[in-house]
Design a protein around this motif. Structure first.
Motif, PDB file in Angstrom:
ATOM      1  N   SER A 149      24.188 -87.913  -2.748  1.00  0.00           N
ATOM      2  CA  SER A 149      25.082 -87.028  -3.486  1.00  0.00           C
ATOM      3  C   SER A 149      25.764 -86.047  -2.530  1.00  0.00           C
ATOM      4  CB  SER A 149      24.296 -86.326  -4.591  1.00  0.00           C
ATOM      5  OG  SER A 149      25.169 -85.695  -5.500  1.00  0.00           O
ATOM      6  N   ALA A 150      25.567 -84.726  -2.732  1.00  0.00           N
ATOM      7  CA  ALA A 150      26.139 -83.773  -1.791  1.00  0.00           C
ATOM      8  C   ALA A 150      25.607 -84.004  -0.387  1.00  0.00           C
ATOM      9  CB  ALA A 150      25.835 -82.348  -2.242  1.00  0.00           C
ATOM     10  N   GLY A 151      24.344 -84.432  -0.277  1.00  0.00           N
ATOM     11  CA  GLY A 151      23.792 -84.768   1.026  1.00  0.00           C
ATOM     12  C   GLY A 151      24.513 -85.928   1.669  1.00  0.00           C
ATOM     13  N   GLY A 152      25.032 -86.863   0.862  1.00  0.00           N
ATOM     14  CA  GLY A 152      25.844 -87.939   1.397  1.00  0.00           C
ATOM     15  C   GLY A 152      27.159 -87.422   1.949  1.00  0.00           C
ATOM     16  N   PRO A 178      27.622 -90.750  -2.684  1.00  0.00           N
ATOM     17  CA  PRO A 178      28.115 -89.585  -1.945  1.00  0.00           C
ATOM     18  C   PRO A 178      29.194 -88.820  -2.698  1.00  0.00           C
ATOM     19  CG  PRO A 178      29.095 -91.596  -1.076  1.00  0.00           C
ATOM     20  CD  PRO A 178      28.042 -92.025  -2.062  1.00  0.00           C
ATOM     21  N   TRP A 179      29.107 -87.480  -2.636  1.00  0.00           N
ATOM     22  CA  TRP A 179      30.161 -86.611  -3.157  1.00  0.00           C
ATOM     23  C   TRP A 179      31.068 -86.252  -1.984  1.00  0.00           C
ATOM     24  CZ3 TRP A 179      29.555 -80.775  -4.669  1.00  0.00           C
ATOM     25  CH2 TRP A 179      30.797 -80.285  -5.116  1.00  0.00           C
ATOM     26  N   LEU A 180      32.292 -86.765  -2.017  1.00  0.00           N
ATOM     27  CA  LEU A 180      33.222 -86.619  -0.904  1.00  0.00           C
ATOM     28  C   LEU A 180      34.512 -85.919  -1.293  1.00  0.00           C
ATOM     29  CD1 LEU A 180      32.816 -90.285   0.374  1.00  0.00           C
ATOM     30  CD2 LEU A 180      31.656 -88.272   1.287  1.00  0.00           C
ATOM     31  N   ASP A 181      34.950 -86.116  -2.523  1.00  0.00           N
ATOM     32  CA  ASP A 181      36.261 -85.625  -2.969  1.00  0.00           C
ATOM     33  C   ASP A 181      36.083 -84.284  -3.669  1.00  0.00           C
ATOM     34  OD1 ASP A 181      38.789 -85.223  -3.899  1.00  0.00           O
ATOM     35  OD2 ASP A 181      38.919 -87.072  -5.059  1.00  0.00           O
ATOM     36  N   HIS A 182      36.676 -83.232  -3.111  1.00  0.00           N
ATOM     37  CA  HIS A 182      36.602 -81.899  -3.718  1.00  0.00           C
ATOM     38  C   HIS A 182      37.804 -81.595  -4.591  1.00  0.00           C
ATOM     39  CE1 HIS A 182      32.911 -80.389  -1.801  1.00  0.00           C
ATOM     40  NE2 HIS A 182      33.234 -81.213  -0.827  1.00  0.00           N
ATOM     41  N   HIS A 234      26.378 -97.630   5.459  1.00  0.00           N
ATOM     42  CA  HIS A 234      25.924 -98.373   4.277  1.00  0.00           C
ATOM     43  C   HIS A 234      26.106 -97.428   3.097  1.00  0.00           C
ATOM     44  CE1 HIS A 234      23.367-101.219   1.969  1.00  0.00           C
ATOM     45  NE2 HIS A 234      22.963-100.119   1.350  1.00  0.00           N
ATOM     46  N   ILE A 235      26.908 -97.835   2.127  1.00  0.00           N
ATOM     47  CA  ILE A 235      27.296 -96.976   1.008  1.00  0.00           C
ATOM     48  C   ILE A 235      26.783 -97.577  -0.289  1.00  0.00           C
ATOM     49  CG2 ILE A 235      29.258 -95.910  -0.186  1.00  0.00           C
ATOM     50  CD1 ILE A 235      30.915 -96.669   2.390  1.00  0.00           C
ATOM     51  N   GLN A 236      26.183 -96.738  -1.144  1.00  0.00           N
ATOM     52  CA  GLN A 236      25.720 -97.195  -2.453  1.00  0.00           C
ATOM     53  C   GLN A 236      26.208 -96.251  -3.540  1.00  0.00           C
ATOM     54  OE1 GLN A 236      21.488 -97.879  -2.652  1.00  0.00           O
ATOM     55  NE2 GLN A 236      21.473 -99.249  -0.879  1.00  0.00           N
TER      56      GLN A 236
END
Length: 304
Positions: A149-152, A178-182, A234-236
């Motif tokens: 999540s944010a850690g991603g 993963p949270w990437l887009d703000h 590696h993305i999940q």
């Protein structure tokens, strides 16, 4: 006849019911929700045959998990989730140790500083300090990164900061949901399927973490950054989660930048569904895939 038609709840439906009944509101008031989040994460299974030590590395507090079969040749730097405002280094210990086992790795989980008390770049600075110290103290080891999540998102920020500072990349990185887009309003509508994350959740937590900058810092604007030269990824993600497009866009941009990348989408899975390891078959398969990816980047494997 499957379980969904004969009246018996499937593992996925059990998980969805648990999430619907949870008092957690990721967009709620920080002090109250921090305690709820802590209690929820403490309810997850503890890792088996793992020794745990709380210490400091590079000036930042960490929790080190050492599975009984760890060889010392690989270290996983783990970054917990919680929207940059919740969570601790103890979170998801069973999950991350399960990912670590195929690589026979030791896990170092960072208790990075949380927003809003410590906004950007405090968390990133903590991770960079730990990374530098680990590379110095374990110069013979393979160093990998894992975040959820944010850690991603923080893993990606770290990789970009390492590149900007001309520091070596880790051997590989795994990011879960993963949270990437703000800028959450830019996403296609998938909000009604996600039982944890909403656009308003992301807006509130983003304000806590980044404030209201006129332009995102480079290391936080991961989906618009130059990804060339980053570690293999590696993305999940789950197909039902609001952050699905973050994972898909990252995979596309990484591939376009010639970064070795794997993408694993769990059908009809929720945000960080891997935490339901042992209950969801999809979580078991995802954890195996992540662990195999990291194991493949051990030195003995790379030289074959």
């Amino acid at each position: 006849m499957n379980n969904e038609t004969n009246g018996t709840l499937t593992p996925r439906q059990i998980v969805e019911d648990l999430l619907r009944q949870s008092p957690l509101d990721l967009g709620g008031a920080v002090p109250e929700q921090r305690e709820i989040y802590r209690q929820m994460m403490q309810g997850l299974p503890a890792p088996q045959e793992v020794s745990t030590e709380r210490t400091t590395i590079g000036g930042a507090p960490v929790v080190t998990h050492t599975p009984a079969d760890a060889s010392g040749g690989t270290v996983l730097l783990y970054l917990h989730g919680g929207g940059y405002t919740f969570g601790s280094a103890n979170d998801s210990a069973a999950l991350i140790c399960a990912i670590a086992r195929p690589a026979r790795a030791t896990v170092v989980s960072v208790d990075y500083r949380l927003a809003p008390e410590h906004p950007y770049p405090a968390a990133l600075d903590d991770v960079i300090q730990v990374y530098r110290a680990l590379r110095g103290d374990h110069h013979d080891a393979t160093l990998c990164m894992v975040g959820e999540s944010a850690g991603g998102g923080l893993v990606l920020s770290t990789l970009l900061a390492l590149k900007e500072q001309h520091l070596p990349q880790p051997a590989a990185a795994v990011v879960l949901s993963p949270w990437l887009d703000h800028t959450p309003d830019d996403r296609p509508p998938n909000e009604n399927q996600d039982l944890l994350v909403t656009a308003e959740t992301l807006r509130r937590r983003s304000r806590d973490y980044l404030g209201s900058p006129s332009a995102l810092p480079t290391a936080a604007d991961t989906l618009n950054a130059d990804l060339s030269g980053l570690a293999p990824l590696h993305i999940q993600a789950g197909s039902s989660e609001f952050l699905l497009t973050d994972a898909l866009r990252l995979a596309d941009r990484a591939a376009a930048a010639h970064v070795p990348v794997e993408l694993h989408i769990g059908a009809r899975m929720q945000h960080v569904f891997q935490n339901f390891l042992g209950l969801l078959p999809e979580a078991d398969a995802a954890v195996r895939a992540a662990g195999d990816f990291l194991a493949a980047h051990r030195p003995a494997q790379r030289t074959r």
